[in-house]
Design an enzyme around this catalytic site. Structure first.
Site, PDB file in Angstrom:
ATOM      1  N   TYR A  21     -10.261 -43.359 -90.884  1.00  0.00           N
ATOM      2  CA  TYR A  21      -9.015 -44.478 -91.105  1.00  0.00           C
ATOM      3  C   TYR A  21      -9.769 -45.614 -91.514  1.00  0.00           C
ATOM      4  O   TYR A  21      -9.132 -46.568 -92.593  1.00  0.00           O
ATOM      5  CB  TYR A  21      -8.174 -44.502 -90.031  1.00  0.00           C
ATOM      6  CG  TYR A  21      -7.234 -43.249 -89.669  1.00  0.00           C
ATOM      7  CD1 TYR A  21      -6.170 -43.111 -90.634  1.00  0.00           C
ATOM      8  CD2 TYR A  21      -7.245 -42.501 -88.630  1.00  0.00           C
ATOM      9  CE1 TYR A  21      -5.555 -42.135 -90.445  1.00  0.00           C
ATOM     10  CE2 TYR A  21      -6.358 -41.338 -88.511  1.00  0.00           C
ATOM     11  CZ  TYR A  21      -5.401 -41.243 -89.432  1.00  0.00           C
ATOM     12  OH  TYR A  21      -4.669 -40.007 -89.348  1.00  0.00           O
ATOM     13  N   GLU A  42     -18.704 -25.615 -64.260  1.00  0.00           N
ATOM     14  CA  GLU A  42     -17.729 -25.427 -65.219  1.00  0.00           C
ATOM     15  C   GLU A  42     -16.310 -25.877 -65.224  1.00  0.00           C
ATOM     16  O   GLU A  42     -15.680 -26.635 -65.957  1.00  0.00           O
ATOM     17  CB  GLU A  42     -17.552 -23.843 -65.591  1.00  0.00           C
ATOM     18  CG  GLU A  42     -16.738 -23.456 -66.583  1.00  0.00           C
ATOM     19  CD  GLU A  42     -16.603 -21.981 -67.027  1.00  0.00           C
ATOM     20  OE1 GLU A  42     -17.427 -21.294 -66.647  1.00  0.00           O
ATOM     21  OE2 GLU A  42     -15.421 -21.585 -67.646  1.00  0.00           O
ATOM     22  N   ASP A  46     -18.404 -19.678 -64.544  1.00  0.00           N
ATOM     23  CA  ASP A  46     -17.547 -18.272 -64.153  1.00  0.00           C
ATOM     24  C   ASP A  46     -18.405 -17.189 -64.394  1.00  0.00           C
ATOM     25  O   ASP A  46     -19.319 -17.269 -65.455  1.00  0.00           O
ATOM     26  CB  ASP A  46     -16.386 -18.097 -65.127  1.00  0.00           C
ATOM     27  CG  ASP A  46     -15.022 -18.946 -64.799  1.00  0.00           C
ATOM     28  OD1 ASP A  46     -15.141 -19.704 -63.473  1.00  0.00           O
ATOM     29  OD2 ASP A  46     -14.101 -19.317 -65.453  1.00  0.00           O
TER      30      ASP A  46
END
Lengths: 352, 352
Positions: B86, B181, B233
């Site tokens: 921008y 995590e 995990d």
């Protein structure tokens, strides 16, 4: 609320224990003119230990209520819904949940029964978002010791987690709160000293506001009487982020009144701003247009003249823009021109 | 690297200015045995002001390089890639970017030319993640004033934003780093005082680690010699989170060596842990199995006996688990039993 005591009382009276739980389906959601948000109606359903299909859920509910009572008593631990699900394995074959949606449902039952969000019983949503600005917060650290930190004594903001959400507000020089949709614009405002220029606390929503962030915004607004201004992308999703902070969602009707900030105001970026500031814009998608039409007839916003006017402009121009688009005028414009003009329009305190 | 000076020099010599840019396509990505990650090979392409199709991009590249040089000089502002896009509107019709992918590409060209991630020239990735534990960080606040804050003086952790990522590490009592995590497990470890029990800094990855988080992990590892342990995990996605921290991704080959922590170790949760700790598990999806088979032949991991063994077990049991599944043994188990056993296995300092 005495979930356990009520059960014990009925047993002592030689009655079959039961419990009444507010119904959370859309048929029992009503608009509350006083709190300016959707809340649950009066309808309830009953679970009875005399019904073989009810007895497991009823026992699990009492167990979860007892478990969270211990958490509240102890005062330093908070669990997520996912943790609760896994912890239930230690409760034995009869009480453990087979799937997470089962334990999630029980948690929502309890929220509806006690009319409080689950944060109040230390079952916490995933935190997101952060605060930057001059406010001293007092909280209990994980070892139970009271601590005070200032949200200006940080490099990039204090994360809004379980302790921050519950913290006491010890001292602030801030006059207003600016809640910002994107992390990029939040950082821009920090680097342009918006917190000093507007005497503001800057809150990074990081997209859709998490429940913890909505809760702390409400508390800052009510306890410190700080007006709240929400600064989003100029599209229906940005507007949705603002409306969820202001008046909640139908899905959380059973706890809305503890999460909404009805007097919070939407700064924009508005549809009119896209024209006025000649912002780089994209075509609205069909989904955006559908959402705008829904907002035009939504009972929460039908009396909001400014919003209704903006929705009309949106449909007319058929364009949307990102909040960063304002940067076409350089770094300072957003704090030197854009925000002062908008905050003046919204009659923010201390802005001339 | 003197992007501008080289151009000026060629002009002064009456030559048509050009620039060489390393090729970032997969054909030019090689495995670096020394840095233990993928890096770019030696092939380059050339942009020349004598080629009508090159001249706009070349000029834009010089402009972006000049712009970021000003940012670095000034020292308090950082922009996102979106902001840069921008801002380019203020550079006039000839220099402005028509779409964001165009400016993103120029930024990556510059990264490849200077062999540094864009953070080094104040064009920052979106931050995510936070730090909790005893470490004093020294950084320049938005007004240019040096400040020091300790990551223990916070309710829920200090957010890892542009200032934190670049902060000097002033003082710490920590021996190790544990990167986590999920936000849920990060909060669990804070509340179970894992930072004290293991003399650890706890880092919340919040899923896939952002570049800023990978950068600060690398810096903590190299500058303070703190070993890093990654706790995820028990599924290929969790393992992927660990491997990206350890050895980067092919996509960021041009900056990998500034983001990777090759000596970081994967704690688990491992496939063997699923069996050993009888964790609640789900069936592996086809996608998971495909990913495991890819990892079995990946040059980065073929010599890692422990990982290869775990991949075999995974295929054999065909199950995955979430790290919260360990909570079946209650709140303390993860810090009293699970992590001590794992950290001992990985020979973490100070763990007996």
């Amino acid at each position: 609320m005495n979930i356990g005591k009520d059960v014990v009382k009925e047993i002592k009276q030689n009655k079959v224990p039961h419990m009444n739980i507010p119904i959370r389906s859309t048929s029992n959601i009503v608009y509350d003119e006083k709190n300016l948000c959707y809340i649950l109606g009066n309808r309830e359903f009953s679970r009875s230990a005399g019904n073989i299909r009810h007895i497991k859920k009823m026992t699990q509910l009492v167990k979860v209520a007892d478990f969270s009572k211990q958490l509240v008593k102890e005062g330093t631990r908070h669990v997520t819904k996912r943790e609760l699900y896994y912890i239930s394995e230690s409760w034995g074959e009869k009480l453990k949940f087979d799937e997470q949606p089962e334990s999630d449902e029980i948690v929502e039952d309890i929220e509806a029964m006690i009319s409080e969000p689950r944060e109040a019983i230390n079952i916490i949503p995933n935190p997101k978002g952060s605060i930057y600005g001059d406010i001293a917060m007092r909280f209990k650290n994980p070892k139970g010791k009271m601590m005070t930190v200032n949200c200006l004594d940080t490099a990039d903001g204090q994360q809004i987690g379980p302790r921050m959400t519950e913290a006491e507000f010890a001292k602030t020089s801030a006059n207003i709160i600016i809640a910002i949709e994107t992390t990029g614009m939040y950082n821009r405002l920090i680097e342009e000293n918006a917190h000093e220029k507007f005497n503001a606390l800057l809150i990074n929503l990081g997209g859709q506001a998490s429940r913890s962030t909505r809760r702390i915004i409400k508390r800052l607004n009510e306890e410190l009487k700080l007006p709240v201004y929400i600064f989003c992308d100029a599209d229906p999703f940005g507007l949705h982020i603002a409306t969820v902070i202001i008046s909640g969602s139908a899905k959380s009707a059973h706890v809305n009144k503890h999460l909404c900030t009805p007097r919070a105001q939407w700064i924009g970026v508005t549809a009119t701003d896209i024209i006025e500031y000649k912002l780089r814009s994209d075509k609205l998608r069909d989904l955006d247009i559908k959402r705008i039409k829904e907002l035009q007839v939504d009972p929460r916003y039908e009396k909001d003249k400014r919003l209704q006017q903006e929705l009309k402009v949106w449909l007319k121009i058929g364009r949307k823009a990102e909040q960063q688009a304002i940067l076409r005028y350089g770094f300072e414009f957003v704090v030197d021109k854009y925000l002062p003009a908008k905050l003046k329009e919204l009659k923010a305190p201390g802005i001339r």
